[in-house]
Write a protein that holds these residues in place. Structure first.
Motif: not given
Ligand SMILES: Nc1ncnc2c1ncn2[C@@H]1O[C@H](COP(=O)(O)OP(=O)(O)O)[C@@H](O)[C@H]1O
Ligand SMILES: [Mg+2]
Lengths: 804, 258
Positions: A454-457, A765-771
């Motif tokens: 996800l971080g790559m994305l 992204a915060p959304s990745t951290i959230a996931i």
């Protein structure tokens, strides 16, 4: 056999765990096999597609603007000494043109008209007709990628430069056009060039050059010496008084690009799949070890009874073997599934007539080997540890597994706040830090893979957004008009663009290719510098660092360019650039520029100079690019239309299409990530859930004791959840940290190989951290809730009775 | 207290252990427990009638497998009988829901297990505090310290179970049971794994509890230990085969030898 039956009973009693762990491995091996297969698939699909359409081995092209009588080229080819080596040959008429697609969403774009023979017995560079039918006389086939990009129907009518309409009977592509460069040599070409394949006579008619050709394509016999034929053709053409170049199959952009990227991309996918497989293996190892550790006491009893150790080892080892076997079989299935998903993606990206995506047993076998070894090793380690000790110690394994390490004994002195029910989770974790840590690492590995993907994305997406913001900031509808050559700023063409009815105002400038010389390496960079009037232009670059463009000797670079050149703001860079000496002639010169700032566009190629620098290039007062801003009631398409026919305009492109095109190019990468991310998410959830399940099993006795003291199930559950959360927090921290490191590492390797032209910064992204938090903490913490039934149904007398 | 005791032996008629006791704390009527093991039905308890009052120190004896643990589990509401009624501290547990039985365990009984079942991650003090916390008693820390002092472990508060000897662990387990403050104490072979001296210590603590008004039931297969109890109930094949004062009269703990 007794042992087998026993182990079958084991399997039945813990099939959920065994299957779940097997699935973890299966996802790992499946993703590995799927991602690892793409290089082979691409190579095979390319080979098959180029050969199915008889891609030329050699191509003879006359100099631009020159033509010859039909059959001249054929005769010349037949006259060479090695004419026997020629398998098939075809004459063509290839000309530049323009196409108006008509209709409501009409676009006007540069076009290429390819006059050729359809339905030949021995075709060269045949057109694969994807939709529709072969063209009759006076009909055409429209290049499919263009039609897809512009959303054109499978058949229709377009208008070419002479104003004549032509019906296209279908969509298709010739092998040399599997990939083509755009008008400005950008990689973002799809949708910017319309290729029409038409019968030779029709082409001659459309461009009003009856009976002429300018192009010859040939395929050679398998044993032919291509270099020899190439040389003979070249001299034969010269002898015939034709100015021609003879190029090879590999000179074609399509061949070069379609093969070139394969290995770079594969390296990238390999790293990603290794991460996923590694995470799965680590987690599976941890889970199997814990299951087998629970059997240590039985091993001790067996040893005390004098059962040979080898025989004792079989049963727990079988658990590992079962996981291995089920995991490998399921991995085969998931490998096929993931592989199919990737194959579908490849098919949608690569406009090839033939796709070869056979299951890659070799790649799968690599992963399956690991998938077999890991669980067996994971069960062997605790078995070995148990069999090594004296039987009596193994029987007292209750004490062994419950034993705190000496390290944590001192923590007894630490008084923890709250009731004992609140202390228990932390105490349990501290009691066996090693195991808690291993569990956190197991879950963390899955999160690492998740954050990695996800971080790559995220990083790509943010880079793209940065580029888009920078391109679009003044007006996303502005149109970049490239002039055919340098014109005075007050020339009629520039004025004509400014006076076009749909154009509100223009900024004219210069865009020049230069080479920036690296400070202490040979890696000089080709840059596209734009000379801008910083005080007056509507669009000027955003400064990420520095802000002054002071006069003619300063340059503003992309961060990536500065880094690659080893420069910082304030440094001086030598730039090799053309200098116009008279109307037609340029010489190369080197001048020093002060790096006065870093602009915000992540694309490395772009650099900016002040317009005052124009005289360094001998171009004072000259322009070759115009930014045209649409009037308030006009669109970018209107602007393009109103300037298209103007003499002196080479091409025009709305700036919004540039970002749109980058978007599409990156989509290729990103959709692979999305498939992988889905697999990894499943992986992470499985691991989280399993780890918690095993923890609950290990703590059964304590949970029974709590219930014996009358604690309600929900209180017991709360203790389990809190303990899981502690491990989950550690796992998430490990996962996010390691994932970010992975992304950083991938980006660094991308920076030099796969995508050297874009400066992609690490961004999670915060959304990745959230996931990650959801998987690492929420999933881990809610997993016990699924076990509430088990807690409730627990047979208290039996659980408490068990002698440890 | 009933006089004399009936002869025990295989196939002996069952004894009604309600006679002579009011059953104010424990009241079992015709309690039967059967387990289905595959096709075989095992009768662990077979028509148990038993009354026990407060301030009683009762030993339950019998050979291994005769149903002692099962009986204790019925009384402690850890399990429900196949038939018959169990009434503990005035609450009928035989027909009660899991939740009600949990509440009963929380406030009426406390267990001492043969295998201790201490929480290995908690210190001695915390294990004992758990007892008080579980019973929702205020000031659990002070209660726990007092209970540990009572079993002679005031010095080992901050040790983990694995740092304690078996006898010390069992004393922690007793302190944990005491810290609940519940009126019924159920001990399943509490001295089974311990040496003589430690066993004596533990019996002493248990006896003190009975003297102070608690109902203490101790399961043992050691007839010598049973001699210090007020009342000895003998089980055989799931039935009570004798009930009464110890054979040869109640012995003082100091006189024991085994
Ligand atoms: N959960 C169970 N399932 C089947 N049989 C059981 C179970 N619990 C106890 N038993 C049987 O009930 C009988 C009494 O057991 P138990 O009360 O443990 O005896 P004791 O404590 O006197 O040794 C034994 O025959 C035992 O095998
Ligand atoms: Mg027992």
């Amino acid at each position: 056999m007794f042992w087998l039956r026993w182990s079958w009973r084991d399997l039945r009693s813990r099939w959920v765990a065994v299957v779940a762990i097997a699935l973890v491995l299966a996802i790992g091996t499946g993703v590995y096999a799927g991602l690892g297969s793409t290089a082979t698939w691409r190579r095979q699909s390319n080979d098959a597609s180029f050969s199915a359409l008889s891609m030329h081995d050699l191509r003879v092209s006359l100099s631009p603007g020159t033509f010859t009588e039909q059959d001249t080229l054929l005769d010349a080819a037949a006259a060479i000494a090695s004419a026997d080596s020629i398998d098939a040959v075809a004459e063509r008429l290839v000309t530049d043109n323009q196409v108006d697609t008509g209709g409501a969403d009409s676009v006007l774009v540069p076009a290429r008209l390819v006059g050729m023979t359809f339905g030949s017995e021995r075709p060269v560079d045949e057109v694969w007709i994807r939709d529709g039918t072969e063209p009759a006389q006076e009909e055409a086939v429209l290049e499919a990628k263009f039609a897809d990009d512009r959303g054109l129907p499978g058949t229709g009518v377009v208008t070419v430069a002479s104003g004549r309409s032509i019906t296209y009977s279908g969509l298709g592509v010739a092998p040399e056009d599997f990939f083509y460069e755009g008008p400005e040599g950008s990689i973002f070409a799809e949708g910017e060039l319309a290729i029409l394949y038409v019968p030779l006579a029709t082409a001659q008619d459309l461009v009003d050059r009856p009976g002429t050709v300018n192009d010859l394509v040939l395929t050679l016999e398998p044993d032919a010496d291509r270099d020899v034929v190439q040389a003979q053709l070249a001299s034969q053409m010269a002898d015939a008084g034709l100015s021609a170049t003879v190029s090879t199959r590999e000179d074609a952009d399509a061949v070069r690009v379609l093969y070139e990227d394969i290995d770079n991309d594969q390296r990238f996918w390999n790293a990603l799949s290794a991460l996923v497989l590694g995470a799965a293996a680590l987690a599976a190892f941890n889970l199997v070890t814990r299951i087998v550790e629970a059997q240590r006491r039985e091993l001790g009893i067996g040893m005390a009874l004098g059962v040979p150790r080898r025989q004792l080892a079989i049963r727990p080892l079988l658990v590992g073997l079962q996981v291995a076997v089920i995991g490998t079989i399921a991995g085969l299935g998931i490998g096929v599934l993931v592989g199919n998903a990737f194959a579908d993606l490849l098919e949608s990206f690569l406009p090839l007539p033939i796709h070869r995506t056979p299951f890659q047993f070799g790649v799968f076998a690599q992963a399956a080997a690991l998938g077999l070894v890991v669980p067996v090793a994971a069960s062997a380690v605790p078995v070995w540890r148990a069999l090594r000790v004296e039987p009596i110690e193994a029987i007292r394994t209750g004490h062994l597994t419950a034993k705190t390490s000496r390290l944590t004994d001192w923590t007894g002195r630490v008084t923890l706040p709250g009731s004992t029910m609140n202390q228990m989770p932390l105490r349990n974790v501290m009691r066996n830090l090693r195991r808690a840590f291993l569990t956190a690492v197991g879950v963390g590995a899955a999160i690492t893979a998740l954050v990695g993907v996800l971080g790559m994305l995220d990083s790509f997406q943010r880079t793209l957004d940065q580029a888009a913001d920078e391109f679009n900031k003044s007006d996303p509808d502005r149109v970049v008009v490239q002039l055919d050559t340098f014109h005075p700023a007050d020339s009629s063409i520039v004025t004509a663009i400014g006076d076009a009815p749909s154009v509100a105002h223009i900024d004219a400038g210069l865009r020049l290719p230069v080479t920036a010389l690296a400070v202490d390496s040979d890696d000089d960079l080709d840059l596209l510098v734009e000379l801008i009037d910083f005080d007056r232009a509507a669009w000027t670059p955003t400064f990420a660092q520095g802000d002054e463009v002071a006069g003619e000797n300063t340059i503003v670079l992309a961060r990536k360019a500065a880094d690659d050149l080893g420069l910082q703001v304030g440094d001086v860079v030598a730039v090799r650039h053309p200098v116009r000496v008279d109307a037609e002639r340029f010489v190369l010169s080197e001048t020093d520029h002060l790096v006065s700032g870093i602009h915000a566009n992540p694309i490395r190629t772009f650099a900016f100079l002040d317009v005052a620098a124009a005289d360094r290039f001998g171009l004072e007062g000259a322009v070759n690019v115009v930014q045209a801003y649409p009037a308030s009631d006009a669109s970018a398409a209107d602007v393009q239309r109103s300037i298209f026919g103007l003499d002196g305009v080479a091409s025009s492109q709305p700036i919004a299409r540039v970002t749109q095109a980058i978007d599409q190019a990156l989509d290729r990468f990103l959709s692979f990530f999305v498939v992988t991310a889905a697999a990894v998410l499943a992986l992470a959830l499985l691991i989280s859930f399993n780890a918690t399940r095993i923890t609950v099993e290990e703590r059964q006795r304590e949970h029974a004791t709590m219930q014996a003291f009358g604690l309600p199930v929900r209180t017991v559950l709360a203790v389990v959840v809190k303990e899981s959360v502690l491990v989950g927090v550690a796992a998430t921290a490990i996962g996010v940290g390691a994932g970010a490191i992975f992304v950083q590492w991938m980006l660094a390797s991308l920076a030099t190989t796969t995508l050297p032209d874009v400066g992609i910064g690490l961004y999670v992204a915060p959304s990745t951290i959230a996931i990650a938090v959801i998987v690492g903490i929420v999933a881990v913490a809610t997993a016990p809730l699924f076990l509430i039934g088990r807690l409730r149904r627990m047979n208290l007398p039996d659980t408490l009775r068990v002698m440890e | 207290m009933p006089e004399g005791e009936q002869a025990a032996g295989p196939g002996a008629a069952s004894v009604d252990a309600r006679v002579g006791h009011a059953g104010t704390r424990i009241d079992l009527d015709a309690v039967t427990k059967q387990y289905q093991v595959g096709a075989v039905e095992v009768t662990a308890l077979d028509g148990i009638n038993l009354h026990v009052d407060e301030a009683a120190f009762v030993a339950i004896v019998g050979p291994s497998g005769c149903g002692k643990t099962t009986l204790l589990n019925m009384i402690g509401a850890l399990d429900v009988p196949t038939s018959g009624t169990v009434r503990v501290a005035g609450v009928e547990s035989s027909g009660a829901s899991r939740r009600d039985r949990a509440a009963l365990r929380r406030h009426a009984v406390s267990f001492i297990f043969q295998t201790f079942n201490l929480f290995p991650g908690l210190t001695a003090l915390e294990n004992v505090r758990f007892g008080a916390d579980a019973a929702q008693r205020a000031d659990s820390s002070a209660l726990a310290e007092a209970a540990l002092a009572q079993v002679g472990l005031a010095e080992r508060l901050h040790h983990f179970p694995h740092q304690l000897s078996g006898g010390e662990q069992q004393r922690v387990a007793i302190a944990r049971a005491l810290a609940t403050g519940n009126p019924i104490l159920l001990a399943d072979e509490p001295t089974g794994e311990l040496d003589f001296r430690t066993g004596i210590q533990i019996l002493r603590v248990l006896e003190e509890q009975a003297r102070s008004g608690m109902t203490v039931l101790v399961v043992t297969h050691n007839r010598e230990i049973a001699r210090v109890a007020d009342r000895v109930i003998e089980l055989s094949s799931g039935r009570i085969v004798s009930d009464g004062a110890p054979v040869g009269g109640k012995a003082e703990i100091d006189d024991l030898q085994w």
